[in-house]
Design a protein around this motif. Structure first.
Motif, PDB file in Angstrom:
ATOM      1  N   GLU A 150      16.027  -8.087 -24.331  1.00 36.20           N
ATOM      2  CA  GLU A 150      15.556  -9.405 -24.730  1.00 36.20           C
ATOM      3  C   GLU A 150      15.555 -10.340 -23.519  1.00 36.20           C
ATOM      4  O   GLU A 150      16.418 -10.260 -22.647  1.00 36.20           O
ATOM      5  N   GLY A 151      14.596 -11.238 -23.480  1.00 34.31           N
ATOM      6  CA  GLY A 151      14.453 -12.151 -22.360  1.00 34.31           C
ATOM      7  C   GLY A 151      13.035 -12.095 -21.829  1.00 34.31           C
ATOM      8  O   GLY A 151      12.333 -11.101 -21.995  1.00 34.31           O
ATOM      9  N   VAL A 152      12.612 -13.155 -21.168  1.00 33.29           N
ATOM     10  CA  VAL A 152      11.237 -13.250 -20.714  1.00 33.29           C
ATOM     11  C   VAL A 152      11.157 -12.910 -19.227  1.00 33.29           C
ATOM     12  O   VAL A 152      12.142 -12.979 -18.493  1.00 33.29           O
ATOM     13  N   TYR A 153       9.969 -12.546 -18.795  1.00 31.84           N
ATOM     14  CA  TYR A 153       9.758 -12.353 -17.363  1.00 31.84           C
ATOM     15  C   TYR A 153       9.794 -13.698 -16.622  1.00 31.84           C
ATOM     16  O   TYR A 153      10.481 -13.849 -15.620  1.00 31.84           O
ATOM     17  N   LEU A 154       9.044 -14.682 -17.107  1.00 29.72           N
ATOM     18  CA  LEU A 154       8.934 -15.959 -16.420  1.00 29.72           C
ATOM     19  C   LEU A 154       9.094 -17.093 -17.422  1.00 29.72           C
ATOM     20  O   LEU A 154       8.314 -17.208 -18.363  1.00 29.72           O
ATOM     21  N   GLN A 155      10.116 -17.921 -17.207  1.00 29.78           N
ATOM     22  CA  GLN A 155      10.394 -19.075 -18.058  1.00 29.78           C
ATOM     23  C   GLN A 155      10.153 -20.358 -17.266  1.00 29.78           C
ATOM     24  O   GLN A 155      10.734 -20.553 -16.195  1.00 29.78           O
ATOM     25  N   VAL A 156       9.297 -21.233 -17.782  1.00 33.00           N
ATOM     26  CA  VAL A 156       9.134 -22.572 -17.206  1.00 33.00           C
ATOM     27  C   VAL A 156       9.909 -23.534 -18.090  1.00 33.00           C
ATOM     28  O   VAL A 156       9.634 -23.662 -19.289  1.00 33.00           O
ATOM     29  N   THR A 157      10.883 -24.210 -17.517  1.00 32.63           N
ATOM     30  CA  THR A 157      11.739 -25.104 -18.285  1.00 32.63           C
ATOM     31  C   THR A 157      11.769 -26.465 -17.602  1.00 32.63           C
ATOM     32  O   THR A 157      10.733 -27.015 -17.275  1.00 32.63           O
ATOM     33  N   GLY A 158      12.922 -27.037 -17.345  1.00 32.72           N
ATOM     34  CA  GLY A 158      13.032 -28.367 -16.749  1.00 32.72           C
ATOM     35  C   GLY A 158      14.373 -28.966 -17.081  1.00 32.72           C
ATOM     36  O   GLY A 158      15.165 -28.387 -17.841  1.00 32.72           O
ATOM     37  N   PRO A 159      14.672 -30.149 -16.569  1.00 34.88           N
ATOM     38  CA  PRO A 159      15.985 -30.753 -16.809  1.00 34.88           C
ATOM     39  C   PRO A 159      16.091 -31.344 -18.206  1.00 34.88           C
ATOM     40  O   PRO A 159      15.192 -32.052 -18.669  1.00 34.88           O
ATOM     41  N   GLY A 160      17.175 -31.048 -18.907  1.00 34.09           N
ATOM     42  CA  GLY A 160      17.413 -31.654 -20.210  1.00 34.09           C
ATOM     43  C   GLY A 160      16.254 -31.458 -21.157  1.00 34.09           C
ATOM     44  O   GLY A 160      15.799 -30.340 -21.394  1.00 34.09           O
ATOM     45  N   ASP A 161      15.759 -32.569 -21.682  1.00 35.01           N
ATOM     46  CA  ASP A 161      14.625 -32.527 -22.601  1.00 35.01           C
ATOM     47  C   ASP A 161      13.285 -32.635 -21.888  1.00 35.01           C
ATOM     48  O   ASP A 161      12.240 -32.686 -22.538  1.00 35.01           O
ATOM     49  N   GLU A 162      13.292 -32.683 -20.567  1.00 38.04           N
ATOM     50  CA  GLU A 162      12.050 -32.787 -19.805  1.00 38.04           C
ATOM     51  C   GLU A 162      11.499 -31.397 -19.491  1.00 38.04           C
ATOM     52  O   GLU A 162      12.183 -30.383 -19.650  1.00 38.04           O
ATOM     53  N   ILE A 163      10.253 -31.370 -19.013  1.00 34.22           N
ATOM     54  CA  ILE A 163       9.589 -30.117 -18.696  1.00 34.22           C
ATOM     55  C   ILE A 163       9.198 -30.131 -17.219  1.00 34.22           C
ATOM     56  O   ILE A 163       8.812 -31.174 -16.688  1.00 34.22           O
ATOM     57  N   ALA A 164       9.323 -28.997 -16.555  1.00 34.20           N
ATOM     58  CA  ALA A 164       8.834 -28.888 -15.180  1.00 34.20           C
ATOM     59  C   ALA A 164       7.324 -29.141 -15.166  1.00 34.20           C
ATOM     60  O   ALA A 164       6.595 -28.637 -16.030  1.00 34.20           O
ATOM     61  N   LYS A 165       6.855 -29.866 -14.193  1.00 33.41           N
ATOM     62  CA  LYS A 165       5.448 -30.281 -14.157  1.00 33.41           C
ATOM     63  C   LYS A 165       4.682 -29.562 -13.048  1.00 33.41           C
ATOM     64  O   LYS A 165       5.216 -29.258 -11.999  1.00 33.41           O
ATOM     65  N   ARG A 166       3.401 -29.338 -13.353  1.00 33.74           N
ATOM     66  CA  ARG A 166       2.414 -28.821 -12.403  1.00 33.74           C
ATOM     67  C   ARG A 166       2.794 -27.461 -11.840  1.00 33.74           C
ATOM     68  O   ARG A 166       2.562 -27.165 -10.667  1.00 33.74           O
ATOM     69  N   THR A 167       3.382 -26.600 -12.646  1.00 30.74           N
ATOM     70  CA  THR A 167       3.629 -25.223 -12.221  1.00 30.74           C
ATOM     71  C   THR A 167       2.290 -24.501 -12.120  1.00 30.74           C
ATOM     72  O   THR A 167       1.463 -24.568 -13.032  1.00 30.74           O
ATOM     73  N   TRP A 168       2.113 -23.781 -11.027  1.00 25.60           N
ATOM     74  CA  TRP A 168       0.870 -23.028 -10.799  1.00 25.60           C
ATOM     75  C   TRP A 168       1.227 -21.551 -10.750  1.00 25.60           C
ATOM     76  O   TRP A 168       1.903 -21.098  -9.829  1.00 25.60           O
ATOM     77  N   ILE A 169       0.774 -20.816 -11.752  1.00 27.98           N
ATOM     78  CA  ILE A 169       1.119 -19.399 -11.919  1.00 27.98           C
ATOM     79  C   ILE A 169      -0.166 -18.598 -11.776  1.00 27.98           C
ATOM     80  O   ILE A 169      -1.052 -18.676 -12.634  1.00 27.98           O
ATOM     81  N   HIS A 170      -0.289 -17.811 -10.702  1.00 24.17           N
ATOM     82  CA  HIS A 170      -1.560 -17.124 -10.488  1.00 24.17           C
ATOM     83  C   HIS A 170      -1.395 -15.802  -9.734  1.00 24.17           C
ATOM     84  O   HIS A 170      -0.478 -15.621  -8.946  1.00 24.17           O
ATOM     85  N   HIS A 171      -2.287 -14.889 -10.027  1.00 22.69           N
ATOM     86  CA  HIS A 171      -2.386 -13.582  -9.351  1.00 22.69           C
ATOM     87  C   HIS A 171      -1.084 -12.775  -9.432  1.00 22.69           C
ATOM     88  O   HIS A 171      -0.729 -12.062  -8.493  1.00 22.69           O
ATOM     89  N   ASN A 172      -0.387 -12.890 -10.559  1.00 26.29           N
ATOM     90  CA  ASN A 172       0.805 -12.081 -10.791  1.00 26.29           C
ATOM     91  C   ASN A 172       0.474 -10.899 -11.688  1.00 26.29           C
ATOM     92  O   ASN A 172      -0.491 -10.934 -12.462  1.00 26.29           O
ATOM     93  N   TYR A 173       1.306  -9.865 -11.597  1.00 22.62           N
ATOM     94  CA  TYR A 173       1.157  -8.666 -12.415  1.00 22.62           C
ATOM     95  C   TYR A 173       2.361  -8.564 -13.342  1.00 22.62           C
ATOM     96  O   TYR A 173       3.502  -8.437 -12.884  1.00 22.62           O
ATOM     97  N   PHE A 174       2.103  -8.660 -14.648  1.00 20.24           N
ATOM     98  CA  PHE A 174       3.151  -8.541 -15.659  1.00 20.24           C
ATOM     99  C   PHE A 174       2.949  -7.197 -16.355  1.00 20.24           C
ATOM    100  O   PHE A 174       1.915  -6.970 -17.001  1.00 20.24           O
ATOM    101  N   TYR A 175       3.941  -6.322 -16.230  1.00 21.11           N
ATOM    102  CA  TYR A 175       3.732  -4.933 -16.652  1.00 21.11           C
ATOM    103  C   TYR A 175       4.929  -4.389 -17.432  1.00 21.11           C
ATOM    104  O   TYR A 175       6.082  -4.550 -17.035  1.00 21.11           O
TER     105      TYR A 175
END
Length: 447
Positions: A150-175
């Motif tokens: 159990e668990g994800v490959y890539l988690q985008v989170t942030g501090p407290g109740d906020e969210i990390a902004k402007r994450t750019w996720i590209h050309h990755n291979y999830f297998y």
């Protein structure tokens, strides 16, 4: 004479500045013991390169901004435990490492504008393989593979109740995520349910997913104002799912034995190509509540979602809706090619409020869609050299769209749409350029 000496002195001083050697732009490191020292004394702009063949087992602290820490070649340096710990830094790049065993690399809130590139995350970790909490992080050309817990490959989170902004996720291979539980094995989770109202402004594009079987959601969006485009998903249990949040665009993805499902409000889903040997290529989610509050974990009714100019190929009920009590409201299904094999290709539960227009149906009946919302006619789809079904010359889908969708200015190639747009994801052309992503296009060794 005095002026001449002054001039000579100034020239000499200038010459000394010009010719004093600068610090080395590239610093080579040949042992694990010298790595920490090289990082601690690094200056902004330096690239620290570790010799291939090193095996690292200790935590490495990174407290200097503007530096790159790289393996000599992608995959040339292996962590089996330990890993990098990023401090309050900016513009740090981590490049070319393999994170195996219990080793970790996460991006904490204070590590702004970090780039994680050409690394490999193997096997089972506790929690996420990579967690991103900082703003303006780029995650590109990495491989995430062979996870069974159990668990994800890539988690985008942030501090407290906020969210990390402007994450750019590209050309990755999830297998090959093979967690066998019912929930909790996503390839990408963008946000959390309690952060759904926060605008992440993330872009997920040009990634390849294969055997994304750890969850029914390969890309799970749980935040607002994001873009998911030009990804390829193959042979996966996981779909692109807008699980929570509002105003996300899903554009131009190529999905094979996968699909798209959505909840939330004001999304735009267009120019996607879904070729599924099963049913449910496009799923209008229903809700257990009309509108989710900012901390709700329930399924939100989709309101004002537009599904337009997609090519949807499947069997049975190609376009479907879930069975929640709160049905889709003020949504649109327009100018899609929907090809089935038999029966009703659209199954929208009673009580759904959907505007239908300009769709082309073939290989079945309209199902629950009213006759005014479609034409039952062969769209003349033919496979191109890259294996994608496109419009043939003379297709009745050419110049046949209905209504005004001003944001649909290109097709899934992407090529410009001209005049009255064609129905479906493809604008007819004799110069087709799009193909599905392969392993050669993504991951650490890709261009």
């Amino acid at each position: 004479m005095i002026r001449s000496l002054a001039a000579v002195g100034a020239a000499a001083l200038l010459s000394s500045f010009v010719h004093v050697p600068a610090y080395a732009a590239v610093v080579g490191v040949s042992s694990a013991s010298s790595l920490q020292a090289a990082i601690d004394t690094a200056r902004s702009g330096q690239r620290i390169v570790l010799a291939n063949g090193l095996r690292l087992t200790e935590p490495i602290a990174v407290k200097k901004s503007g530096i790159t820490i790289a393996a000599q070649t992608p995959g040339g340096v292996l962590f089996t435990s330990g890993g990098f710990t990023l401090g309050k830094v900016q513009n740090v790049t981590i490049e070319g490492f393999v994170f195996d065993g219990t080793s970790t690399l996460d991006v904490p809130v204070e590590a702004q504008a970090t780039r994680i590139t050409r690394n490999t995350y193997n096997g089972n970790k506790s929690g996420a393989s990579l967690s991103v909490s900082a703003d303006d992080v780029q995650v590109d050309h990495n491989t995430f593979s062979n996870r069974t817990n159990e668990g994800v490959y890539l988690q985008v989170t942030g501090p407290g109740d906020e969210i990390a902004k402007r994450t750019w996720i590209h050309h990755n291979y999830f297998y090959n995520h093979q967690f066998s539980g019912s929930n909790g094995g996503e390839s990408i989770r963008l946000g959390y349910s309690h952060k759904q109202s926060k605008s992440a402004y993330a872009t997920i594009e040009y990634n390849l997913f294969e055997k994304a079987d750890g969850d029914s959601e390969a890309i799970s969006v749980k935040s607002s104002d994001n873009t998911v485009r030009y990804n390829t998903i193959r042979d996966s249990r996981g779909y692109i799912v807008l699980r929570h949040g509002n105003r996300t665009t899903v554009e131009g993805n190529l999905l094979f034995n996968s699909g798209i499902r959505f909840h939330g409000n004001d999304h735009k889903i267009y120019n996607n190509y879904v070729e599924n040997t099963r049913d449910r290529a496009m799923v209008f989610g229903s809700g257990s509540e009309a509108d989710s509050g900012p901390t709700s974990k329930e399924h939100d009714r989709p309101d004002r979602v537009t599904v337009a100019f997609n090519t949807l190929i499947g069997t049975g009920e190609v376009v479907d809706s879930d069975g929640g009590n709160f049905k889709p409201k003020d949504c649109v299904l327009a100018n899609n090619i929907i090809k089935g094999s038999s029966g009703g290709v659209v199954s929208m539960h009673s009580g759904s409020v959907v505007k239908y227009e300009g769709n082309v149906i073939w290989g079945g009946t309209g199902g629950s869609m009213p006759a005014s919302g479609y034409k039952s006619v062969d769209p003349k789809l033919v496979k191109d050299a890259n294996g994608l079904f496109r419009l043939a010359s003379g297709s009745p889908a050419i110049d046949a769209s209905v209504g005004t969708y001003s944001y649909v200015t290109r097709d899934f190639d992407p090529q410009a749409r001209s005049g009255k747009p064609d129905v479906g994801a493809d604008e007819y052309s004799t110069s087709n350029v799009r193909k599905a992503l392969t392993k050669a296009d993504v991951g650490p060794s890709a261009p």
